[in-house]
Scaffold this motif. Sequence first.
Motif, mmCIF file in Angstrom:
data_model
loop_
_atom_site.group_PDB
_atom_site.id
_atom_site.type_symbol
_atom_site.label_atom_id
_atom_site.label_comp_id
_atom_site.label_asym_id
_atom_site.label_seq_id
_atom_site.Cartn_x
_atom_site.Cartn_y
_atom_site.Cartn_z
ATOM 1 N N GLU A 251 0.825 -1.207 0.000
ATOM 2 C CA GLU A 251 0.000 0.000 0.000
ATOM 3 C C GLU A 251 0.864 1.264 0.000
ATOM 4 N N VAL A 252 2.028 1.190 0.634
ATOM 5 C CA VAL A 252 2.945 2.330 0.590
ATOM 6 C C VAL A 252 3.466 2.517 -0.835
ATOM 7 N N CYS A 253 3.788 1.404 -1.487
ATOM 8 C CA CYS A 253 4.247 1.491 -2.881
ATOM 9 C C CYS A 253 3.161 2.091 -3.770
ATOM 10 N N ALA A 254 1.921 1.701 -3.551
ATOM 11 C CA ALA A 254 0.826 2.248 -4.347
ATOM 12 C C ALA A 254 0.696 3.755 -4.121
ATOM 13 N N PHE A 255 0.871 4.185 -2.880
ATOM 14 C CA PHE A 255 0.822 5.614 -2.578
ATOM 15 C C PHE A 255 1.950 6.353 -3.293
ATOM 16 N N LEU A 256 3.149 5.782 -3.256
ATOM 17 C CA LEU A 256 4.282 6.444 -3.894
ATOM 18 C C LEU A 256 4.117 6.494 -5.414
ATOM 19 N N GLU A 257 3.435 5.506 -5.967
ATOM 20 C CA GLU A 257 3.128 5.574 -7.403
ATOM 21 C C GLU A 257 2.214 6.765 -7.687
ATOM 22 N N ARG A 258 1.268 7.020 -6.788
ATOM 23 C CA ARG A 258 0.395 8.180 -6.968
ATOM 24 C C ARG A 258 1.164 9.492 -6.820
ATOM 25 N N MET A 259 2.292 9.432 -6.119
ATOM 26 C CA MET A 259 3.143 10.611 -5.945
ATOM 27 C C MET A 259 4.159 10.757 -7.082
ATOM 28 N N GLY A 260 4.037 9.927 -8.109
ATOM 29 C CA GLY A 260 4.941 10.015 -9.244
ATOM 30 C C GLY A 260 6.059 9.007 -9.237
ATOM 31 N N GLY A 261 6.077 8.129 -8.254
ATOM 32 C CA GLY A 261 7.100 7.102 -8.205
ATOM 33 C C GLY A 261 6.837 5.973 -9.178
#
Length: 372
Positions: free
Chosen positions: A105-115
């Motif tokens: 879920e942290v990875c998914a959040f960071l993807e939303r942040m442009g990661g």
Amino acid sequence: MDRIYLDFNASTPVDPRVAAVMRPLLETAHGNPSSPHWAGGPARDAVERARAKVSGLLGAEPDEIVFTSGGSEANNLALKGVFFAHRHRGDHIVTSAAEHPATLEVCAFLERMGGQVTYIPVDRQGRVDPDDLARAITARTLLVTLMHANNETGTLQPIEACARIARDRGVLFHTDAAQSVGKVATEVNRLGVDLLSIAGHKLYAPKGVGALYVRRGTTLEPLIHGAGHEAGRRAGTESALLTAALGEACALASDLAPMRGVQDLRDALWADLQKHFGNRVMLNGHPEHRLPNTLNVGFVGLVGTDILARLPEVAASTGSACHAGLVELSPTLRAMGVPPEVGMGAIRFSLGRGTTSAEIAAVVGRLVEVLG
């Protein structure tokens, strides 16, 4: 039949020796650990003693330990902390398809942040291939995060080999060791990791406390901003009570000898299940590279939740405790390619230091009664 607890991967009871350390602090450590006066001294001393015990278990230095509220916060601090502190030089993270939600879920959040996130696969036994990791790392990769041991199957990842690949490429490496601490060796220098997460309630401390190991020289953006607690890495007044509990639990966890007996009981449970159910029961996870306390089995053609509903005296899990209760194939087992007819019947039995042979025999007996 007495109640039997076989869900130690979900949470452990507080060890009486841990509770004994906590009890006097309720009366003597009411001061703020950051206060320089007489009331802050006992609290500060308790926190620093705890820090030394946690670092001792991990083979780290005390100043490399950051206390958190648990494993989820430790994972969040590691992933978000690296991403936002080093975003000027990259935006890529590599993880596996079978991680805990506290990572995915942290990875998914960071993807939303442009990661950018690459999810490398796991094999039928739940292990990653280090060659897949090597191929996934790019010039933009900031961090590799792989859990040390899977919470559902107990499968151990080849962390040493994977961390070596990351180090050779100049990439930071984080491992979620919430399940492995106290069950197998977790010395950070042996593993070769830069960051490692701990959850207190997985190793006989209370809920609400954990830690993140941060190798010296590793820069993180704080997850919680405020005053300069934890050397500026995690704002918030430290709890002498909870950190002392975690410290004592880590001191006790440094003795892995009890886990040999736990593994013997786990193996006896598996042998008895095979004896009574034959090819109607399948092992999920690696037969050797696995936590000594964990047995995840699939009862072919059945549904795990239905089986446990008929065994109300037995506390076990049909998957990760964080998403138990959903009658669907576990994401971890799906990532492993476990057939639905096996995975839907999955039950995770996770044993603890207090599990007895009589309890194992009773559980097997009840399963035979219920399933025939």
